[in-house]
Design an enzyme around this catalytic site. Structure first.
Site, PDB file in Angstrom:
ATOM      1  CG  ASP A   1      -0.206  -0.189   2.518  1.00  0.00           C
ATOM      2  OD1 ASP A   1       1.021  -0.450   2.474  1.00  0.00           O
ATOM      3  OD2 ASP A   1      -0.839  -0.078   3.575  1.00  0.00           O
TER       4      ASP A   1
ATOM      5  CG  HIS B   1      20.452   2.501 -19.134  1.00  0.00           C
ATOM      6  ND1 HIS B   1      19.356   2.309 -19.931  1.00  0.00           N
ATOM      7  CD2 HIS B   1      21.032   3.648 -19.578  1.00  0.00           C
ATOM      8  CE1 HIS B   1      19.277   3.298 -20.826  1.00  0.00           C
ATOM      9  NE2 HIS B   1      20.288   4.115 -20.628  1.00  0.00           N
TER      10      HIS B   1
ATOM     11  CG  ASP C   1      24.330   9.441 -17.147  1.00  0.00           C
ATOM     12  OD1 ASP C   1      23.728  10.493 -16.842  1.00  0.00           O
ATOM     13  OD2 ASP C   1      24.113   8.819 -18.209  1.00  0.00           O
TER      14      ASP C   1
ATOM     15  CG  ASP D   1      21.160  13.278 -19.065  1.00  0.00           C
ATOM     16  OD1 ASP D   1      21.983  12.621 -18.410  1.00  0.00           O
ATOM     17  OD2 ASP D   1      20.626  12.842 -20.110  1.00  0.00           O
TER      18      ASP D   1
ATOM     19  CG  HIS E   1      25.089   5.613 -26.356  1.00  0.00           C
ATOM     20  ND1 HIS E   1      25.282   6.967 -26.492  1.00  0.00           N
ATOM     21  CD2 HIS E   1      26.069   5.182 -25.511  1.00  0.00           C
ATOM     22  CE1 HIS E   1      26.314   7.336 -25.756  1.00  0.00           C
ATOM     23  NE2 HIS E   1      26.819   6.267 -25.160  1.00  0.00           N
TER      24      HIS E   1
ATOM     25  CG  HIS F   1      18.666  12.522 -24.816  1.00  0.00           C
ATOM     26  ND1 HIS F   1      18.198  13.318 -23.793  1.00  0.00           N
ATOM     27  CD2 HIS F   1      19.710  11.838 -24.290  1.00  0.00           C
ATOM     28  CE1 HIS F   1      18.930  13.100 -22.699  1.00  0.00           C
ATOM     29  NE2 HIS F   1      19.867  12.215 -22.976  1.00  0.00           N
TER      30      HIS F   1
ATOM     31  CG  HIS G   1      15.758   9.926 -23.078  1.00  0.00           C
ATOM     32  ND1 HIS G   1      15.912   8.576 -23.114  1.00  0.00           N
ATOM     33  CD2 HIS G   1      16.930  10.401 -22.576  1.00  0.00           C
ATOM     34  CE1 HIS G   1      17.112   8.242 -22.665  1.00  0.00           C
ATOM     35  NE2 HIS G   1      17.749   9.332 -22.321  1.00  0.00           N
TER      36      HIS G   1
ATOM     37  CD  GLU H   1      23.734  11.097 -23.601  1.00  0.00           C
ATOM     38  OE1 GLU H   1      24.077  10.189 -22.818  1.00  0.00           O
ATOM     39  OE2 GLU H   1      22.589  11.571 -23.601  1.00  0.00           O
TER      40      GLU H   1
ATOM     41  CE1 TYR I   1      29.830   4.078 -22.228  1.00  0.00           C
ATOM     42  CE2 TYR I   1      29.382   4.121 -24.587  1.00  0.00           C
ATOM     43  CZ  TYR I   1      29.268   4.692 -23.340  1.00  0.00           C
ATOM     44  OH  TYR I   1      28.592   5.878 -23.203  1.00  0.00           O
TER      45      TYR I   1
ATOM     46  NE  ARG J   1      26.695   8.210 -20.618  1.00  0.00           N
ATOM     47  CZ  ARG J   1      26.634   6.987 -20.128  1.00  0.00           C
ATOM     48  NH1 ARG J   1      27.133   5.969 -20.811  1.00  0.00           N
ATOM     49  NH2 ARG J   1      26.094   6.751 -18.950  1.00  0.00           N
TER      50      ARG J   1
ATOM     51  CD  GLU K   1      24.204  12.938 -20.669  1.00  0.00           C
ATOM     52  OE1 GLU K   1      24.446  12.143 -19.735  1.00  0.00           O
ATOM     53  OE2 GLU K   1      23.131  12.971 -21.284  1.00  0.00           O
TER      54      GLU K   1
HETATM   55  N1  GLY Z   1      21.057   9.292 -18.291  1.00  0.00           N
HETATM   56  C1  GLY Z   1      20.280   9.032 -19.424  1.00  0.00           C
HETATM   57  C2  GLY Z   1      20.930   9.542 -20.615  1.00  0.00           C
HETATM   58  O1  GLY Z   1      22.044   9.995 -20.559  1.00  0.00           O
HETATM   59  O2  GLY Z   1      20.349   9.581 -21.655  1.00  0.00           O
HETATM   60 MN    MN Z   2      21.518  11.805 -21.698  1.00  0.00          MN
HETATM   61 MN    MN Z   3      22.916  10.872 -18.864  1.00  0.00          MN
END
Ligand code: GLY
Ligand code: MN
Ligand code: MN
Length: 439
Positions: A37, A241, A258, A269, A348, A352, A359, A383, A387, A411, A413
Protein backbone atom coordinates in the site's frame (compact mmCIF):
# COMPACT_ATOMS: atom_id res chain seq x y z
CA UNK A 1 10.86 29.59 -10.22
CA UNK A 2 7.41 28.25 -10.77
CA UNK A 3 5.92 29.08 -14.14
CA UNK A 4 3.38 31.88 -14.33
CA UNK A 5 -0.22 30.86 -14.96
CA UNK A 6 -0.36 33.16 -17.98
CA UNK A 7 2.29 30.99 -19.59
CA UNK A 8 0.18 27.86 -19.09
CA UNK A 9 -2.74 29.79 -20.55
CA UNK A 10 -0.65 30.78 -23.57
CA UNK A 11 0.38 27.16 -24.11
CA UNK A 12 -3.27 26.06 -24.07
CA UNK A 13 -4.08 28.86 -26.49
CA UNK A 14 -1.43 27.63 -28.91
CA UNK A 15 -2.84 24.09 -28.77
CA UNK A 16 -6.40 25.37 -29.21
CA UNK A 17 -5.42 27.33 -32.29
CA UNK A 18 -4.12 24.13 -33.81
CA UNK A 19 -7.10 21.91 -32.96
CA UNK A 20 -9.80 24.37 -34.07
CA UNK A 21 -13.05 22.41 -34.05
CA UNK A 22 -11.56 19.42 -32.28
CA UNK A 23 -11.54 18.45 -28.62
CA UNK A 24 -8.31 17.38 -26.91
CA UNK A 25 -8.29 15.06 -23.92
CA UNK A 26 -5.30 14.75 -21.57
CA UNK A 27 -4.95 12.22 -18.78
CA UNK A 28 -2.86 12.68 -15.64
CA UNK A 29 -0.13 10.13 -14.92
CA UNK A 30 -1.25 7.16 -12.85
CA UNK A 31 0.02 6.77 -9.31
CA UNK A 32 2.65 4.01 -9.25
CA UNK A 33 2.84 1.43 -6.47
CA UNK A 34 6.18 0.82 -4.78
CA UNK A 35 4.99 -2.13 -2.70
CA UNK A 36 1.72 -3.22 -1.09
CA UNK A 37 0.00 0.00 0.00
CA UNK A 38 3.02 2.30 -0.43
CA UNK A 39 3.13 4.52 -3.50
CA UNK A 40 6.00 6.27 -5.26
CA UNK A 41 6.21 10.03 -4.98
CA UNK A 42 3.74 11.30 -7.53
CA UNK A 43 5.08 12.83 -10.73
CA UNK A 44 2.64 14.35 -13.20
CA UNK A 45 2.65 13.36 -16.86
CA UNK A 46 4.79 15.90 -18.73
CA UNK A 47 2.17 16.81 -21.38
CA UNK A 48 -0.45 17.25 -18.68
CA UNK A 49 1.87 19.38 -16.61
CA UNK A 50 2.96 21.45 -19.62
CA UNK A 51 -0.63 22.49 -20.29
CA UNK A 52 -2.01 22.82 -16.78
CA UNK A 53 0.69 23.01 -14.10
CA UNK A 54 -1.61 20.69 -12.15
CA UNK A 55 0.18 18.06 -10.09
CA UNK A 56 -2.45 15.61 -8.87
CA UNK A 57 -3.36 12.15 -10.10
CA UNK A 58 -6.89 11.15 -11.15
CA UNK A 59 -7.38 14.20 -13.31
CA UNK A 60 -8.45 14.84 -16.89
CA UNK A 61 -7.96 18.07 -18.82
CA UNK A 62 -10.10 18.96 -21.82
CA UNK A 63 -9.46 21.63 -24.42
CA UNK A 64 -12.58 22.41 -26.44
CA UNK A 65 -12.01 25.67 -28.35
CA UNK A 66 -15.31 25.32 -30.24
CA UNK A 67 -17.44 24.99 -27.09
CA UNK A 68 -19.64 28.06 -26.52
CA UNK A 69 -18.90 28.37 -22.79
CA UNK A 70 -15.96 26.26 -21.64
CA UNK A 71 -12.69 25.98 -23.53
CA UNK A 72 -10.55 24.58 -20.71
CA UNK A 73 -12.15 22.03 -18.42
CA UNK A 74 -10.57 20.12 -15.55
CA UNK A 75 -11.88 16.97 -13.91
CA UNK A 76 -10.14 16.52 -10.56
CA UNK A 77 -10.36 14.71 -7.26
CA UNK A 78 -12.90 16.52 -5.08
CA UNK A 79 -11.93 17.97 -1.71
CA UNK A 80 -12.07 15.26 0.95
CA UNK A 81 -10.93 16.35 4.43
CA UNK A 82 -10.53 12.79 5.68
CA UNK A 83 -8.44 11.67 2.72
CA UNK A 84 -6.42 14.89 2.85
CA UNK A 85 -5.50 14.13 6.47
CA UNK A 86 -3.67 11.07 5.20
CA UNK A 87 -2.29 11.99 1.81
CA UNK A 88 -2.20 15.77 1.70
CA UNK A 89 -3.88 18.80 0.25
CA UNK A 90 -6.12 18.53 -2.79
CA UNK A 91 -7.01 21.59 -4.85
CA UNK A 92 -10.48 20.29 -5.52
CA UNK A 93 -13.00 21.59 -8.00
CA UNK A 94 -12.85 25.18 -6.76
CA UNK A 95 -9.05 25.19 -6.79
CA UNK A 96 -9.08 23.89 -10.37
CA UNK A 97 -10.99 27.01 -11.38
CA UNK A 98 -9.41 29.59 -9.10
CA UNK A 99 -5.78 28.51 -9.17
CA UNK A 100 -5.49 26.65 -12.46
CA UNK A 101 -7.85 28.92 -14.41
CA UNK A 102 -10.23 26.24 -15.69
CA UNK A 103 -13.39 27.70 -17.26
CA UNK A 104 -15.26 24.82 -15.67
CA UNK A 105 -14.24 22.06 -13.30
CA UNK A 106 -15.92 18.89 -12.10
CA UNK A 107 -15.23 16.01 -9.82
CA UNK A 108 -13.47 13.22 -11.69
CA UNK A 109 -16.44 11.05 -10.69
CA UNK A 110 -18.60 13.08 -13.10
CA UNK A 111 -16.39 12.40 -16.10
CA UNK A 112 -18.62 9.81 -17.75
CA UNK A 113 -21.64 12.04 -17.55
CA UNK A 114 -20.01 15.36 -18.51
CA UNK A 115 -17.48 14.34 -21.15
CA UNK A 116 -19.96 13.77 -24.06
CA UNK A 117 -21.07 17.44 -24.09
CA UNK A 118 -17.48 18.43 -24.97
CA UNK A 119 -17.15 15.77 -27.66
CA UNK A 120 -20.42 15.63 -29.50
CA UNK A 121 -19.86 18.77 -31.59
CA UNK A 122 -16.13 18.23 -32.06
CA UNK A 123 -14.92 17.29 -35.52
CA UNK A 124 -12.03 15.28 -34.12
CA UNK A 125 -10.82 13.84 -30.86
CA UNK A 126 -7.20 14.54 -30.00
CA UNK A 127 -5.85 12.00 -27.55
CA UNK A 128 -2.62 10.14 -26.92
CA UNK A 129 -3.08 6.47 -26.07
CA UNK A 130 -1.23 6.52 -22.76
CA UNK A 131 -0.23 4.40 -19.79
CA UNK A 132 -3.73 4.16 -18.30
CA UNK A 133 -5.24 1.35 -20.36
CA UNK A 134 -8.66 1.61 -18.73
CA UNK A 135 -8.84 5.26 -19.62
CA UNK A 136 -7.75 4.54 -23.20
CA UNK A 137 -10.70 2.15 -23.49
CA UNK A 138 -12.95 4.75 -21.95
CA UNK A 139 -12.06 7.34 -24.58
CA UNK A 140 -12.48 4.81 -27.39
CA UNK A 141 -15.88 3.78 -26.01
CA UNK A 142 -17.03 7.40 -25.99
CA UNK A 143 -15.88 7.78 -29.55
CA UNK A 144 -17.63 4.57 -30.59
CA UNK A 145 -20.92 5.81 -29.10
CA UNK A 146 -20.58 9.14 -30.85
CA UNK A 147 -19.93 7.42 -34.18
CA UNK A 148 -23.02 5.27 -33.66
CA UNK A 149 -25.21 8.30 -32.94
CA UNK A 150 -23.64 10.54 -35.60
CA UNK A 151 -26.32 9.80 -38.26
CA UNK A 152 -29.10 11.13 -36.03
CA UNK A 153 -27.17 14.07 -34.62
CA UNK A 154 -25.26 15.10 -37.72
CA UNK A 155 -22.22 16.06 -35.68
CA UNK A 156 -19.42 14.28 -33.91
CA UNK A 157 -15.77 13.36 -34.18
CA UNK A 158 -14.93 11.45 -37.34
CA UNK A 159 -11.25 10.88 -36.51
CA UNK A 160 -8.90 10.36 -33.63
CA UNK A 161 -5.53 12.13 -33.76
CA UNK A 162 -2.57 11.80 -31.42
CA UNK A 163 -1.92 14.92 -29.32
CA UNK A 164 1.85 14.31 -29.59
CA UNK A 165 1.87 15.88 -33.05
CA UNK A 166 0.22 19.03 -31.74
CA UNK A 167 1.97 19.43 -28.41
CA UNK A 168 5.47 18.14 -28.89
CA UNK A 169 6.61 20.67 -31.50
CA UNK A 170 5.68 23.32 -28.89
CA UNK A 171 7.56 21.54 -26.10
CA UNK A 172 10.65 21.34 -28.28
CA UNK A 173 11.18 25.11 -28.25
CA UNK A 174 11.85 26.23 -24.70
CA UNK A 175 10.45 29.51 -23.41
CA UNK A 176 12.41 31.91 -21.20
CA UNK A 177 10.63 30.58 -18.11
CA UNK A 178 11.41 27.00 -19.08
CA UNK A 179 15.05 27.92 -19.64
CA UNK A 180 15.23 29.45 -16.15
CA UNK A 181 14.16 26.10 -14.73
CA UNK A 182 16.49 24.11 -16.98
CA UNK A 183 19.35 26.40 -15.94
CA UNK A 184 18.56 25.71 -12.30
CA UNK A 185 18.27 21.94 -12.87
CA UNK A 186 21.58 21.85 -14.73
CA UNK A 187 23.32 24.10 -12.19
CA UNK A 188 22.33 21.83 -9.29
CA UNK A 189 23.34 18.78 -11.33
CA UNK A 190 26.73 20.37 -11.99
CA UNK A 191 27.22 21.25 -8.32
CA UNK A 192 26.42 17.64 -7.36
CA UNK A 193 28.97 16.27 -9.83
CA UNK A 194 31.67 18.56 -8.46
CA UNK A 195 30.88 17.52 -4.91
CA UNK A 196 30.95 13.85 -5.90
CA UNK A 197 34.33 14.15 -7.60
CA UNK A 198 35.85 15.76 -4.50
CA UNK A 199 34.36 13.08 -2.27
CA UNK A 200 35.42 10.11 -4.40
CA UNK A 201 38.34 7.99 -3.27
CA UNK A 202 39.51 4.40 -3.50
CA UNK A 203 37.58 2.25 -1.03
CA UNK A 204 34.29 4.14 -1.19
CA UNK A 205 31.30 2.22 -2.43
CA UNK A 206 29.51 3.49 -5.49
CA UNK A 207 26.35 4.04 -3.44
CA UNK A 208 28.20 6.34 -1.07
CA UNK A 209 29.13 8.56 -4.00
CA UNK A 210 25.53 8.35 -5.20
CA UNK A 211 24.43 9.57 -1.77
CA UNK A 212 26.67 12.65 -2.07
CA UNK A 213 25.14 13.49 -5.43
CA UNK A 214 21.55 13.03 -4.38
CA UNK A 215 22.18 14.90 -1.13
CA UNK A 216 23.03 17.97 -3.20
CA UNK A 217 19.95 17.54 -5.39
CA UNK A 218 17.60 17.82 -2.42
CA UNK A 219 19.68 20.27 -0.43
CA UNK A 220 19.55 22.73 -3.30
CA UNK A 221 15.79 22.48 -3.75
CA UNK A 222 15.63 19.91 -6.54
CA UNK A 223 12.87 17.30 -6.67
CA UNK A 224 15.50 14.53 -6.68
CA UNK A 225 17.18 12.48 -9.38
CA UNK A 226 15.84 13.04 -12.90
CA UNK A 227 16.55 9.32 -13.54
CA UNK A 228 18.26 6.59 -11.49
CA UNK A 229 21.82 7.82 -10.87
CA UNK A 230 24.54 5.77 -12.55
CA UNK A 231 27.73 5.49 -10.48
CA UNK A 232 29.85 2.94 -12.29
CA UNK A 233 33.41 2.08 -11.34
CA UNK A 234 35.83 0.12 -13.54
CA UNK A 235 34.17 -2.19 -16.05
CA UNK A 236 30.70 -1.33 -14.70
CA UNK A 237 30.99 1.79 -16.86
CA UNK A 238 30.57 -0.46 -19.90
CA UNK A 239 26.99 -1.21 -18.80
CA UNK A 240 25.09 1.77 -20.15
CA UNK A 241 22.29 1.79 -17.57
CA UNK A 242 24.22 0.37 -14.59
CA UNK A 243 22.27 1.37 -11.47
CA UNK A 244 23.18 -1.27 -8.88
CA UNK A 245 25.85 1.11 -7.54
CA UNK A 246 27.02 -1.46 -5.00
CA UNK A 247 30.68 -2.04 -5.83
CA UNK A 248 33.73 -0.79 -3.96
CA UNK A 249 35.87 1.57 -6.01
CA UNK A 250 39.36 0.14 -6.67
CA UNK A 251 42.82 1.62 -7.24
CA UNK A 252 43.60 2.76 -10.83
CA UNK A 253 40.00 2.69 -11.92
CA UNK A 254 37.82 5.21 -13.67
CA UNK A 255 34.50 6.22 -12.23
CA UNK A 256 31.65 7.09 -14.59
CA UNK A 257 28.87 9.16 -13.04
CA UNK A 258 25.73 9.85 -15.07
CA UNK A 259 23.35 11.78 -12.82
CA UNK A 260 21.00 14.71 -13.17
CA UNK A 261 18.65 16.65 -10.96
CA UNK A 262 14.96 17.36 -11.55
CA UNK A 263 14.01 20.91 -10.63
CA UNK A 264 10.41 22.09 -10.89
CA UNK A 265 9.80 19.27 -13.42
CA UNK A 266 12.76 20.22 -15.65
CA UNK A 267 15.85 18.05 -15.81
CA UNK A 268 19.62 18.05 -15.92
CA UNK A 269 21.60 15.15 -17.40
CA UNK A 270 25.38 15.12 -16.95
CA UNK A 271 28.02 12.42 -17.31
CA UNK A 272 31.63 12.69 -16.24
CA UNK A 273 34.30 10.01 -16.10
CA UNK A 274 37.43 10.53 -14.02
CA UNK A 275 40.26 8.55 -12.39
CA UNK A 276 39.39 7.72 -8.78
CA UNK A 277 42.93 8.26 -7.52
CA UNK A 278 43.47 11.41 -9.59
CA UNK A 279 45.70 9.87 -12.25
CA UNK A 280 44.76 8.23 -15.57
CA UNK A 281 46.60 5.09 -16.65
CA UNK A 282 48.13 5.57 -20.14
CA UNK A 283 45.36 3.51 -21.80
CA UNK A 284 42.57 5.28 -19.91
CA UNK A 285 44.00 8.64 -20.89
CA UNK A 286 44.24 7.74 -24.58
CA UNK A 287 40.62 6.62 -24.74
CA UNK A 288 39.48 9.59 -22.64
CA UNK A 289 41.14 12.05 -25.02
CA UNK A 290 39.33 10.50 -27.99
CA UNK A 291 35.93 10.79 -26.26
CA UNK A 292 36.66 14.35 -25.18
CA UNK A 293 37.72 15.36 -28.68
CA UNK A 294 34.56 13.74 -30.07
CA UNK A 295 32.44 15.64 -27.56
CA UNK A 296 34.09 19.02 -28.15
CA UNK A 297 33.84 18.66 -31.92
CA UNK A 298 30.22 17.57 -31.62
CA UNK A 299 29.36 20.57 -29.43
CA UNK A 300 30.98 22.88 -32.00
CA UNK A 301 28.42 21.87 -34.64
CA UNK A 302 25.39 22.32 -32.37
CA UNK A 303 24.29 25.52 -34.08
CA UNK A 304 21.18 27.17 -35.41
CA UNK A 305 20.55 25.98 -38.97
CA UNK A 306 22.48 22.73 -38.71
CA UNK A 307 20.65 19.44 -39.16
CA UNK A 308 20.04 17.65 -35.85
CA UNK A 309 22.17 14.64 -36.73
CA UNK A 310 25.36 16.51 -37.61
CA UNK A 311 26.69 16.40 -34.04
CA UNK A 312 26.16 12.63 -33.88
CA UNK A 313 27.90 12.09 -37.21
CA UNK A 314 30.76 14.31 -36.05
CA UNK A 315 31.20 12.36 -32.81
CA UNK A 316 31.09 8.99 -34.59
CA UNK A 317 33.73 10.08 -37.11
CA UNK A 318 36.08 11.35 -34.40
CA UNK A 319 35.68 8.16 -32.38
CA UNK A 320 36.27 5.97 -35.42
CA UNK A 321 39.38 7.94 -36.41
CA UNK A 322 40.72 7.59 -32.87
CA UNK A 323 40.10 3.85 -32.72
CA UNK A 324 41.66 3.34 -36.16
CA UNK A 325 44.79 5.22 -35.00
CA UNK A 326 45.02 2.77 -32.10
CA UNK A 327 44.52 -0.27 -34.35
CA UNK A 328 41.34 -1.18 -32.48
CA UNK A 329 39.43 -0.77 -35.74
CA UNK A 330 40.89 -1.43 -39.18
CA UNK A 331 39.87 -0.32 -42.66
CA UNK A 332 38.73 2.83 -44.45
CA UNK A 333 36.99 5.30 -42.08
CA UNK A 334 33.94 5.77 -44.35
CA UNK A 335 33.43 2.04 -44.67
CA UNK A 336 33.69 1.47 -40.90
CA UNK A 337 31.07 4.18 -40.39
CA UNK A 338 28.75 3.01 -43.16
CA UNK A 339 28.88 -0.59 -41.99
CA UNK A 340 28.66 0.44 -38.33
CA UNK A 341 31.75 -1.58 -37.41
CA UNK A 342 32.36 0.80 -34.53
CA UNK A 343 29.20 -0.28 -32.73
CA UNK A 344 30.85 -2.77 -30.32
CA UNK A 345 32.65 0.34 -28.91
CA UNK A 346 29.95 2.96 -29.35
CA UNK A 347 26.40 1.64 -29.51
CA UNK A 348 24.19 4.58 -28.53
CA UNK A 349 23.33 7.89 -30.12
CA UNK A 350 25.19 11.07 -29.20
CA UNK A 351 22.30 12.88 -27.52
CA UNK A 352 18.63 13.66 -27.10
CA UNK A 353 16.31 16.58 -26.45
CA UNK A 354 16.16 17.62 -22.80
CA UNK A 355 13.30 19.30 -20.94
CA UNK A 356 10.29 18.13 -18.93
CA UNK A 357 11.33 14.61 -19.86
CA UNK A 358 14.98 13.62 -19.73
CA UNK A 359 14.54 12.13 -23.19
CA UNK A 360 12.30 15.00 -24.11
CA UNK A 361 9.38 15.26 -26.47
CA UNK A 362 9.81 16.34 -30.06
CA UNK A 363 10.76 14.74 -33.34
CA UNK A 364 14.34 14.26 -34.43
CA UNK A 365 13.26 13.93 -38.05
CA UNK A 366 10.72 15.96 -39.99
CA UNK A 367 10.34 13.28 -42.65
CA UNK A 368 12.06 10.07 -43.69
CA UNK A 369 15.10 11.84 -45.16
CA UNK A 370 15.28 15.13 -43.29
CA UNK A 371 16.54 15.81 -39.80
CA UNK A 372 15.11 18.57 -37.66
CA UNK A 373 16.98 21.86 -38.12
CA UNK A 374 18.46 23.19 -34.88
CA UNK A 375 16.93 26.47 -33.69
CA UNK A 376 17.43 28.86 -30.77
CA UNK A 377 15.54 27.42 -27.80
CA UNK A 378 16.35 23.78 -28.51
CA UNK A 379 18.06 22.06 -25.58
CA UNK A 380 19.89 18.79 -26.10
CA UNK A 381 22.56 16.59 -24.57
CA UNK A 382 25.89 15.79 -26.22
CA UNK A 383 27.18 12.52 -24.82
CA UNK A 384 29.58 10.41 -26.85
CA UNK A 385 31.35 7.47 -25.23
CA UNK A 386 33.66 4.52 -25.81
CA UNK A 387 32.93 1.27 -23.99
CA UNK A 388 35.45 -1.56 -24.14
CA UNK A 389 33.66 -4.27 -22.25
CA UNK A 390 35.86 -7.08 -20.79
CA UNK A 391 34.14 -9.50 -23.17
CA UNK A 392 33.85 -7.16 -26.17
CA UNK A 393 33.17 -8.98 -29.46
CA UNK A 394 34.64 -7.16 -32.44
CA UNK A 395 32.49 -6.61 -35.53
CA UNK A 396 33.00 -9.00 -38.45
CA UNK A 397 36.47 -8.67 -39.98
CA UNK A 398 37.73 -6.49 -37.10
CA UNK A 399 40.64 -7.43 -34.79
CA UNK A 400 40.32 -8.87 -31.29
CA UNK A 401 40.79 -6.19 -28.66
CA UNK A 402 44.04 -6.59 -26.65
CA UNK A 403 43.58 -7.20 -22.93
CA UNK A 404 45.07 -3.87 -21.83
CA UNK A 405 42.13 -1.90 -23.26
CA UNK A 406 39.40 -4.03 -21.77
CA UNK A 407 37.24 -2.77 -18.93
CA UNK A 408 37.55 0.89 -19.91
CA UNK A 409 34.21 2.68 -20.22
CA UNK A 410 34.03 6.44 -20.78
CA UNK A 411 31.18 8.86 -21.50
CA UNK A 412 31.19 12.65 -21.29
CA UNK A 413 27.80 14.38 -21.35
CA UNK A 414 26.83 18.04 -21.30
CA UNK A 415 23.53 19.86 -21.72
CA UNK A 416 23.57 22.39 -24.53
CA UNK A 417 21.22 25.24 -25.41
CA UNK A 418 21.09 26.30 -29.05
CA UNK A 419 21.31 30.09 -29.30
CA UNK A 420 21.05 32.59 -32.14
CA UNK A 421 24.82 32.80 -32.43
CA UNK A 422 25.92 29.27 -31.58
CA UNK A 423 25.33 27.45 -28.35
CA UNK A 424 25.70 27.65 -24.61
CA UNK A 425 26.96 24.67 -22.61
CA UNK A 426 24.75 24.82 -19.52
CA UNK A 427 26.88 22.34 -17.60
CA UNK A 428 30.29 23.86 -18.32
CA UNK A 429 31.16 24.27 -14.62
CA UNK A 430 31.93 20.55 -14.31
CA UNK A 431 35.53 20.13 -15.46
CA UNK A 432 36.36 17.64 -18.16
CA UNK A 433 39.85 18.53 -19.44
CA UNK A 434 42.49 15.98 -18.42
CA UNK A 435 44.55 18.53 -16.48
CA UNK A 436 41.47 19.70 -14.57
CA UNK A 437 40.38 16.28 -13.41
CA UNK A 438 43.81 14.87 -12.58
CA UNK A 439 45.25 15.84 -9.22
N1 GLY B 1 21.06 9.29 -18.29
C1 GLY B 1 20.28 9.03 -19.42
C2 GLY B 1 20.93 9.54 -20.62
O1 GLY B 1 22.04 10.00 -20.56
O2 GLY B 1 20.35 9.58 -21.65
MN1 MN C 1 21.52 11.80 -21.70
MN1 MN D 1 22.92 10.87 -18.86
Amino acid sequence: MSIDRREFQHRRQQVMEKIGHGTAIFRSAPMAVMHNDVEYTYRQDSDFFYLTGFNEPDAVAILAPHHPEHQFILFVQPKDPEKETWTGYLHGVEGAKEIFAADEAYSIEELEEKLPQYLEKAERIYYHLGRDKTFNTNVLNHWQKLIATFPRRGTGPTALEDTNFILHPLRLLKTAAELDNIRKATAISAQAHNRAREFTKVGHYEYQIQAEIEHTFRLEGGMGPAYPSIVASGANACILHYINNNRQVQENELLLIDAGCAYNYYNGDITRTFPVNGKFTPEQKIIYEIVLEAQLKAIEVVKTGHPYNLFHDTAVRTIVEGLVDLGLLVGPIDEIIKEEKYKPFYMHRTGHWLGLDVHDAGGYKVNEETWQTLQPGHVLTVEPGIYISPDIKPAEGQPEVPEKWRGIGIRIEDDVLVTATGNEVLTATVPKKVEDIES
